[in-house]
Design an enzyme around this catalytic site. Structure first.
Site, PDB file in Angstrom:
ATOM      1  N   SER A  61      -3.011   6.417 -15.567  1.00 33.85           N
ATOM      2  CA  SER A  61      -3.541   6.224 -15.926  1.00 33.85           C
ATOM      3  C   SER A  61      -4.982   5.466 -14.851  1.00 33.85           C
ATOM      4  O   SER A  61      -5.762   4.551 -15.496  1.00 33.85           O
ATOM      5  CB  SER A  61      -3.056   4.898 -16.464  1.00 33.85           C
ATOM      6  OG  SER A  61      -2.348   4.381 -15.444  1.00 33.85           O
ATOM      7  N   ASN A  62      -5.237   6.125 -13.938  1.00 32.53           N
ATOM      8  CA  ASN A  62      -5.746   5.628 -12.402  1.00 32.53           C
ATOM      9  C   ASN A  62      -7.525   6.674 -12.874  1.00 32.53           C
ATOM     10  O   ASN A  62      -6.928   7.915 -12.291  1.00 32.53           O
ATOM     11  CB  ASN A  62      -5.340   6.077 -11.233  1.00 32.53           C
ATOM     12  CG  ASN A  62      -5.704   5.309 -10.207  1.00 32.53           C
ATOM     13  OD1 ASN A  62      -6.460   5.766 -10.074  1.00 32.53           O
ATOM     14  ND2 ASN A  62      -5.469   4.961  -9.424  1.00 32.53           N
ATOM     15  N   ARG A  63      -8.659   6.615 -12.557  1.00 35.00           N
ATOM     16  CA  ARG A  63      -9.225   7.007 -12.856  1.00 35.00           C
ATOM     17  C   ARG A  63      -9.636   7.547 -11.667  1.00 35.00           C
ATOM     18  O   ARG A  63     -10.237   8.973 -11.610  1.00 35.00           O
ATOM     19  CB  ARG A  63     -10.633   6.401 -13.434  1.00 35.00           C
ATOM     20  CG  ARG A  63     -11.957   6.862 -13.761  1.00 35.00           C
ATOM     21  CD  ARG A  63     -12.841   5.765 -13.977  1.00 35.00           C
ATOM     22  NE  ARG A  63     -13.006   5.447 -15.092  1.00 35.00           N
ATOM     23  CZ  ARG A  63     -13.364   6.167 -16.349  1.00 35.00           C
ATOM     24  NH1 ARG A  63     -13.587   7.280 -16.069  1.00 35.00           N
ATOM     25  NH2 ARG A  63     -13.057   6.256 -17.847  1.00 35.00           N
ATOM     26  N   LYS A 101      -7.987   8.336  -9.526  1.00 42.39           N
ATOM     27  CA  LYS A 101      -7.366   9.781  -8.938  1.00 42.39           C
ATOM     28  C   LYS A 101      -7.665  10.708 -10.075  1.00 42.39           C
ATOM     29  O   LYS A 101      -7.712  12.340  -9.477  1.00 42.39           O
ATOM     30  CB  LYS A 101      -5.710  10.311  -9.669  1.00 42.39           C
ATOM     31  CG  LYS A 101      -4.825   8.825  -8.741  1.00 42.39           C
ATOM     32  CD  LYS A 101      -3.007   8.311  -8.692  1.00 42.39           C
ATOM     33  CE  LYS A 101      -2.563   7.342  -8.314  1.00 42.39           C
ATOM     34  NZ  LYS A 101      -1.083   7.865  -9.135  1.00 42.39           N
ATOM     35  N   ASP A 133       2.516  10.079  -7.247  1.00 42.53           N
ATOM     36  CA  ASP A 133       2.406   9.385  -6.682  1.00 42.53           C
ATOM     37  C   ASP A 133       2.280   9.052  -6.007  1.00 42.53           C
ATOM     38  O   ASP A 133       2.698   9.904  -5.282  1.00 42.53           O
ATOM     39  CB  ASP A 133       4.199   9.274  -7.453  1.00 42.53           C
ATOM     40  CG  ASP A 133       4.341   7.008  -7.571  1.00 42.53           C
ATOM     41  OD1 ASP A 133       4.193   6.696  -7.950  1.00 42.53           O
ATOM     42  OD2 ASP A 133       5.114   7.160  -6.060  1.00 42.53           O
ATOM     43  N   GLU A 183       7.587   3.695 -14.354  1.00 43.14           N
ATOM     44  CA  GLU A 183       7.630   4.168 -13.075  1.00 43.14           C
ATOM     45  C   GLU A 183       8.818   3.267 -13.347  1.00 43.14           C
ATOM     46  O   GLU A 183       9.586   2.097 -12.378  1.00 43.14           O
ATOM     47  CB  GLU A 183       7.091   3.501 -12.128  1.00 43.14           C
ATOM     48  CG  GLU A 183       5.607   4.527 -12.367  1.00 43.14           C
ATOM     49  CD  GLU A 183       4.573   4.465 -10.856  1.00 43.14           C
ATOM     50  OE1 GLU A 183       4.780   3.828 -10.225  1.00 43.14           O
ATOM     51  OE2 GLU A 183       4.146   4.928 -10.999  1.00 43.14           O
ATOM     52  N   PHE A 231      -6.433   1.107  -1.710  1.00 38.19           N
ATOM     53  CA  PHE A 231      -6.902   0.531  -0.193  1.00 38.19           C
ATOM     54  C   PHE A 231      -7.949   1.454   0.315  1.00 38.19           C
ATOM     55  O   PHE A 231      -8.177   1.650   1.279  1.00 38.19           O
ATOM     56  CB  PHE A 231      -5.204   0.606   0.430  1.00 38.19           C
ATOM     57  CG  PHE A 231      -4.223  -0.457  -0.441  1.00 38.19           C
ATOM     58  CD1 PHE A 231      -4.739  -1.488  -0.081  1.00 38.19           C
ATOM     59  CD2 PHE A 231      -3.154   0.241  -0.413  1.00 38.19           C
ATOM     60  CE1 PHE A 231      -3.931  -2.287  -1.276  1.00 38.19           C
ATOM     61  CE2 PHE A 231      -2.756  -0.479  -0.950  1.00 38.19           C
ATOM     62  CZ  PHE A 231      -2.136  -2.278  -1.668  1.00 38.19           C
ATOM     63  N   HIS A 265      -4.452  12.441   1.455  1.00 44.20           N
ATOM     64  CA  HIS A 265      -3.314  12.600   1.486  1.00 44.20           C
ATOM     65  C   HIS A 265      -3.343  13.311  -0.411  1.00 44.20           C
ATOM     66  O   HIS A 265      -3.030  14.840  -0.475  1.00 44.20           O
ATOM     67  CB  HIS A 265      -1.875  11.579   1.423  1.00 44.20           C
ATOM     68  CG  HIS A 265      -3.336  10.655   0.246  1.00 44.20           C
ATOM     69  ND1 HIS A 265      -4.213   9.960   0.114  1.00 44.20           N
ATOM     70  CD2 HIS A 265      -2.079   9.738  -0.676  1.00 44.20           C
ATOM     71  CE1 HIS A 265      -4.719   8.431  -0.739  1.00 44.20           C
ATOM     72  NE2 HIS A 265      -3.456   8.959  -1.067  1.00 44.20           N
ATOM     73  N   ARG A 266      -3.873  12.714  -1.032  1.00 48.12           N
ATOM     74  CA  ARG A 266      -4.246  13.691  -2.563  1.00 48.12           C
ATOM     75  C   ARG A 266      -4.721  15.181  -1.527  1.00 48.12           C
ATOM     76  O   ARG A 266      -4.480  16.041  -3.027  1.00 48.12           O
ATOM     77  CB  ARG A 266      -5.268  12.747  -3.045  1.00 48.12           C
ATOM     78  CG  ARG A 266      -4.646  12.606  -4.966  1.00 48.12           C
ATOM     79  CD  ARG A 266      -5.568  12.658  -5.856  1.00 48.12           C
ATOM     80  NE  ARG A 266      -4.459  10.741  -5.204  1.00 48.12           N
ATOM     81  CZ  ARG A 266      -4.955   9.951  -4.812  1.00 48.12           C
ATOM     82  NH1 ARG A 266      -5.599   9.169  -4.375  1.00 48.12           N
ATOM     83  NH2 ARG A 266      -3.912   8.366  -4.835  1.00 48.12           N
TER      84      ARG A 266
HETATM   85  P1  IMP Z   1       1.339   4.926  -8.239  1.00 47.54           P
HETATM   86  O1  IMP Z   1       0.710   6.013  -7.280  1.00 47.54           O
HETATM   87  O2  IMP Z   1       0.306   5.251  -9.001  1.00 47.54           O
HETATM   88  O3  IMP Z   1       2.288   4.494  -7.993  1.00 47.54           O
HETATM   89  O4  IMP Z   1      -0.080   3.895  -7.239  1.00 47.54           O
HETATM   90  C1  IMP Z   1      -0.338   4.235  -6.484  1.00 47.54           C
HETATM   91  C2  IMP Z   1      -0.807   3.309  -5.028  1.00 47.54           C
HETATM   92  O5  IMP Z   1      -1.584   3.269  -4.082  1.00 47.54           O
HETATM   93  C3  IMP Z   1      -2.853   2.921  -5.652  1.00 47.54           C
HETATM   94  O6  IMP Z   1      -2.639   1.577  -7.045  1.00 47.54           O
HETATM   95  C4  IMP Z   1      -3.281   2.585  -4.968  1.00 47.54           C
HETATM   96  O7  IMP Z   1      -3.374   0.751  -4.657  1.00 47.54           O
HETATM   97  C5  IMP Z   1      -2.757   3.230  -3.874  1.00 47.54           C
HETATM   98  N1  IMP Z   1      -2.763   4.266  -3.516  1.00 47.54           N
HETATM   99  C6  IMP Z   1      -2.634   5.808  -3.276  1.00 47.54           C
HETATM  100  N2  IMP Z   1      -3.615   6.452  -3.088  1.00 47.54           N
HETATM  101  C7  IMP Z   1      -4.333   6.103  -2.935  1.00 47.54           C
HETATM  102  C8  IMP Z   1      -6.126   6.565  -2.094  1.00 47.54           C
HETATM  103  O8  IMP Z   1      -6.274   7.199  -2.359  1.00 47.54           O
HETATM  104  N3  IMP Z   1      -7.057   4.973  -2.240  1.00 47.54           N
HETATM  105  C9  IMP Z   1      -6.823   3.782  -2.250  1.00 47.54           C
HETATM  106  N4  IMP Z   1      -5.618   3.562  -2.695  1.00 47.54           N
HETATM  107  C10 IMP Z   1      -4.367   3.840  -2.655  1.00 47.54           C
END
Ligand code: IMP
Length: 182
Positions: free
Chosen positions: A7-9, A11, A62, A33, A138, A164-165
């Site tokens: 749901s994260n644009r 990402k 994740d 989750e 963040f 990391h991604r």
């Molecule tokens: P999830 O993977 O959807 O559980 O969310 C991971 C959370 O970690 C995100 O909502 C961000 O708050 C934080 N996060 C993960 N990767 C990043 C990044 O690349 N930049 C900034 N925040 C991140």
């Protein structure tokens, strides 16, 4: 074609940039989750939960921010923590703490031709003293090692080279190539 369930644009845009040559479809949905101590566990459980709901092939990601001085907090609870206290809340927790070391981890869990695939990427760095730059989550308070003290937010698309991604997605790209998927 492969579906990225998120749901994260932010990402999705990063995946679109890095998975060059892959026909990527945004399966824009929220999923439940589980609570677990590691992103790896969360990713595996989420994958199994989504198996019956999303068509093969698909993947999810994740990730989390682990702060050394806070014993790894917020870790797998990063998304919840961001929603509740944001960058400002983390900066407040880190006030007067000299050890700013932290890392981000990304776990990609995929289901391709009936097989589970898992790849990870981790970047070490530090929590900045204040917010700098744009981005999402963040990004404004994390300075990855090797980027001259710039935050993810200040790096813009160059974030992919350090993140990391970025690491996890490039590993995933190699897996897709090995599977003759692209
Ligand atoms: P999830 O993977 O959807 O559980 O969310 C991971 C959370 O970690 C995100 O909502 C961000 O708050 C934080 N996060 C993960 N990767 C990043 C990044 O690349 N930049 C900034 N925040 C991140």
């Amino acid at each position: 074609m492969i579906r990225f369930v998120t749901s994260n644009r932010g990402k999705f845009e990063e995946a679109k940039r890095i998975l060059n040559g892959v026909d990527l479809v945004w399966e824009r949905m929220e999923y439940r989750e589980v609570q677990a101590d590691t992103n790896r566990e969360v990713a595996i459980q989420s994958l199994r939960e989504l198996k019956g709901m999303v068509k093969d092939p698909f993947f999810l990601e994740d990730s989390g921010l682990y702060i050394d001085a806070l014993n790894g907090f917020p870790g797998p609870y990063s998304s919840y923590t961001f929603k509740k206290i944001g960058c400002k809340g983390i900066l407040k927790l880190m006030e007067d703490i000299e050890d700013r070391r932290a890392y981000f981890t990304s776990v990609i869990a995929a289901f391709i031709d009936g097989k589970e695939i898992l790849v990870e990427g981790t970047v070490r760095g530090r929590i900045a003293e204040g917010e700098r730059g744009g981005g999402w989550g963040f990004d404004p308070i994390f300075e990855p090692d090797g980027a001259g003290g710039l935050t993810f937010g200040e790096l813009g698309e160059r974030k992919d080279l350090f993140s990391h991604r970025g690491l996890a997605l490039r590993r995933f790209l190699r897996v897709l190539r090995d599977l003759k998927y692209i």
